[in-house]
Design an enzyme around this catalytic site. Structure first.
Site, PDB file in Angstrom:
ATOM      1  N   ASP A 280       0.605  -1.212  -0.027  1.00 27.81           N
ATOM      2  CA  ASP A 280       0.035   0.030  -0.046  1.00 27.81           C
ATOM      3  C   ASP A 280       0.613   1.202  -0.127  1.00 27.81           C
ATOM      4  O   ASP A 280       2.076   1.252   0.412  1.00 27.81           O
ATOM      5  CB  ASP A 280      -0.812  -0.170   1.255  1.00 27.81           C
ATOM      6  CG  ASP A 280      -2.181  -1.095   1.290  1.00 27.81           C
ATOM      7  OD1 ASP A 280      -1.959  -1.847   0.382  1.00 27.81           O
ATOM      8  OD2 ASP A 280      -2.874  -0.983   2.150  1.00 27.81           O
ATOM      9  N   ASP A 281       0.315   2.337  -0.453  1.00 28.01           N
ATOM     10  CA  ASP A 281       0.619   3.729  -0.276  1.00 28.01           C
ATOM     11  C   ASP A 281       1.674   4.260  -1.325  1.00 28.01           C
ATOM     12  O   ASP A 281       2.342   5.437  -1.064  1.00 28.01           O
ATOM     13  CB  ASP A 281       1.304   4.031   1.133  1.00 28.01           C
ATOM     14  CG  ASP A 281       0.174   3.775   2.268  1.00 28.01           C
ATOM     15  OD1 ASP A 281      -1.124   3.478   1.743  1.00 28.01           O
ATOM     16  OD2 ASP A 281       0.212   3.972   3.502  1.00 28.01           O
ATOM     17  N   HIS A 331      -6.114   2.663  -4.149  1.00 29.99           N
ATOM     18  CA  HIS A 331      -6.126   3.253  -2.551  1.00 29.99           C
ATOM     19  C   HIS A 331      -6.289   4.650  -2.548  1.00 29.99           C
ATOM     20  O   HIS A 331      -5.917   5.358  -1.522  1.00 29.99           O
ATOM     21  CB  HIS A 331      -4.590   2.839  -2.101  1.00 29.99           C
ATOM     22  CG  HIS A 331      -4.479   2.725  -0.702  1.00 29.99           C
ATOM     23  ND1 HIS A 331      -5.548   2.194   0.019  1.00 29.99           N
ATOM     24  CD2 HIS A 331      -3.474   3.039   0.277  1.00 29.99           C
ATOM     25  CE1 HIS A 331      -5.063   2.149   1.273  1.00 29.99           C
ATOM     26  NE2 HIS A 331      -3.810   2.875   1.329  1.00 29.99           N
ATOM     27  N   HIS A 335      -5.328   9.268   0.250  1.00 26.98           N
ATOM     28  CA  HIS A 335      -5.371   8.566   1.396  1.00 26.98           C
ATOM     29  C   HIS A 335      -6.333   9.133   2.510  1.00 26.98           C
ATOM     30  O   HIS A 335      -6.064   9.394   3.751  1.00 26.98           O
ATOM     31  CB  HIS A 335      -4.098   8.471   2.208  1.00 26.98           C
ATOM     32  CG  HIS A 335      -3.943   7.248   2.840  1.00 26.98           C
ATOM     33  ND1 HIS A 335      -4.109   6.882   3.936  1.00 26.98           N
ATOM     34  CD2 HIS A 335      -3.361   5.827   2.427  1.00 26.98           C
ATOM     35  CE1 HIS A 335      -3.817   5.852   4.398  1.00 26.98           C
ATOM     36  NE2 HIS A 335      -3.461   5.138   3.613  1.00 26.98           N
ATOM     37  N   HIS A 422       3.337  -2.267   2.877  1.00 27.91           N
ATOM     38  CA  HIS A 422       3.568  -0.993   2.512  1.00 27.91           C
ATOM     39  C   HIS A 422       5.142  -0.746   1.561  1.00 27.91           C
ATOM     40  O   HIS A 422       6.119  -1.017   2.444  1.00 27.91           O
ATOM     41  CB  HIS A 422       3.564   0.179   3.556  1.00 27.91           C
ATOM     42  CG  HIS A 422       2.416  -0.016   4.410  1.00 27.91           C
ATOM     43  ND1 HIS A 422       1.977  -0.829   5.367  1.00 27.91           N
ATOM     44  CD2 HIS A 422       1.031   0.757   4.028  1.00 27.91           C
ATOM     45  CE1 HIS A 422       0.844  -0.659   5.652  1.00 27.91           C
ATOM     46  NE2 HIS A 422       0.178   0.264   4.997  1.00 27.91           N
TER      47      HIS A 422
HETATM   48 ZN    ZN Z   1      -2.521   3.227   3.018  1.00 29.36          ZN
END
Ligand code: ZN
Length: 473
Positions: A280-281, A331, A335, A422
């Site tokens: 993620d991210d 995603h 955020h 991540h």
């Molecule tokens: Zn995230």
């Protein structure tokens, strides 16, 4: 209604007006014609000053920010006074009629506020008796430390940066085939960069319609992600702490329908054990490629839940991941907690990211991972795709320890697990190889989330459904 050349049509959808967040005001002065007062704004150390003039044949309402910096205040005040006086001078010459009067409305929006920068757009609407309404926009960018009004040259590191900025602007313009140049090579003259403003993740430069035209007739805005301005714009103007929550600068873009999922069912063999590694991210300029190298070495597929505002910085990394067989999931743009957003803002977060990814890979994301795993019925409904949480939380962002990450994975992974990591964590990139070796030794194969889901509800529509793992395996 006639729009003047400096109109910011994109920004017209922005929600902020000066008065929305005012919680208290102090009346400064009232005489028969003019009232002024000051209110709190939603920004720290900035107040909203209002001046309303009411006369028989004309009236005006002006809002402008009042900061703690006298020099900034002086510049703003002199600008609004000029606008007001120009209006009054003309309005006073017009003949009185029974039904009509002249009107000026001057309002502003703060598009960006950091320790070092205050970026403001003023929007002015003027109507004189017997004339069409005129709409104008004016941008102001201030150095909050010095109080100085910034022009584009003040932002640039050196002479060479001018050329680099011109190249970025030109490339951006060439990507839009509908636009027409009215002036050759105008992008090489920094005098043409007078109308710029800082936004959440981009520097926006608006070009005069005398220089360039697009079919809509609106002024052309080049939006440049800050990550592309490293080495071009002085670091102090790029890296300071932003002092507000993110703004909704996205335009609602056309929804791209999810393309058919890839035909990968055949890769799942009954009796085998499967897991989905998810990152993620990202993308991250250094760590994501490193992770891709490790995945390639071990012939493992994974799913990257990317943030749109980072994708615009590193499209090549996303392209590489996609071409190497990995899944690119949504995603959101930047955020937010989706459950706290309006439906419109929520759709912007999803669609803007989906459209960007699709423009890079040719395929829209097929799954969504809501930030923080936060979701409700609205999120599920508007997502229009499966929502993916996880069953193994490596907590990599918290402990930043590759040994701990390995222990968690070793002890809690089951057949069908979705593992959360991540790709912006150094320790994750460092520890990934050990995890792949460990799980391979335990007999697992690595597939994308969408492939894993194919063993779930194969016959039903899974859009809006939430998955933590493939529990049917
Ligand atoms: Zn995230």
């Amino acid at each position: 209604m006639k729009w003047a050349i400096f109109t910011f049509s994109i920004l017209a959808v922005l929600v902020t007006t000066a008065c929305v967040f005012a919680s208290q005001y102090t009346n400064l002065e009232t005489n028969s014609n003019v009232t002024t007062y000051i209110e709190d704004s939603k920004f720290p150390n900035i107040e909203i000053e209002t001046e309303i003039g009411e006369y028989a044949r004309y009236n005006y309402a002006i809002h402008f920010p009042k900061t703690k910096n006298d020099s900034i205040n002086k510049t703003i005040k002199s600008f609004v006074s000029e606008q007001r006086d120009a209006f009054l001078n003309h309005a006073q010459t017009l003949k009185e009629t029974d039904e009509h009067y002249s009107e000026l409305a001057l309002d502003y929006e703060i598009t960006y506020l950091s320790d070092n920068i205050l970026s403001i757009i003023f929007r002015e609407s003027t109507q004189f008796i017997g004339e069409d309404t005129q709409e104008n926009s004016y941008t102001f960018n201030f150095d909050r430390q010095t109080g100085e009004k910034l022009n584009i040259e003040a932002l640039l590191i050196d002479e060479e940066a001018k050329d680099q900025l011109a190249i970025i602007a030109k490339r951006n313009i060439l990507q839009n085939p509908g636009v027409t140049y009215l002036t050759e090579n105008f992008e090489q003259d920094t005098n043409n960069y007078s109308f710029f403003n800082f936004a959440d993740s981009t520097l926006n430069i608006t070009f005069d319609t005398n220089l360039i035209q697009q079919p809509s007739g609106e002024a052309y805005v080049v939006e440049i992600p800050y990550c592309k301005l490293n080495g071009i714009i002085k670091e102090s103007y790029l890296s300071s702490q932003v002092q507000k929550s993110s703004n909704e600068t996205a335009i609602l873009s056309e929804e791209i329908s999810n393309t058919e999922q890839k035909e990968t069912t055949s890769t799942l063999i009954p009796g085998e054990k499967y897991v989905a590694l998810t990152f993620d991210d990202g993308p991250h300029h250094e760590l994501t490629p490193k992770i891709l190298d490790i995945l390639k070495k071990h012939n493992a597929l994974a799913t990257f839940y990317v943030l749109g505002n980072r994708v615009q910085c590193y499209p090549d990394i996303v392209k590489r991941a996609y071409e190497e067989g990995h899944e690119i999931g949504n995603h959101t743009w930047d955020h937010p907690q989706l459950t706290a957003l309006s439906q419109e803002a929520l759709l912007q977060q999803l669609n803007k990211t989906t459209n960007l990814v699709a423009s890079i890979t040719g395929e829209a994301p097929a799954t969504l991972r809501p930030p923080y795993g936060a979701m409700n019925d609205t999120v599920k409904q508007l997502a229009n795709m499966p929502l993916i949480n996880w069953s193994v939380d490596t907590l990599d962002w918290k402990h930043k320890n590759k040994q701990k990450m390995l222990e968690i994975v070793r002890n809690t992974t089951k057949n069908g697990s979705i593992i959360l990591m991540h790709d912006i964590q150094q320790s994750t990139a460092d520890g990934l190889e050990d995890i792949i070796v460990e799980l391979t030794n335990q007999g697992y194969k690595f597939v994308t989330v969408s492939t894993l889901l194919q063993l779930e509800n194969r016959t039903t529509n899974i859009n809006g459904q939430v998955f933590n793992s493939a529990s049917n395996l």
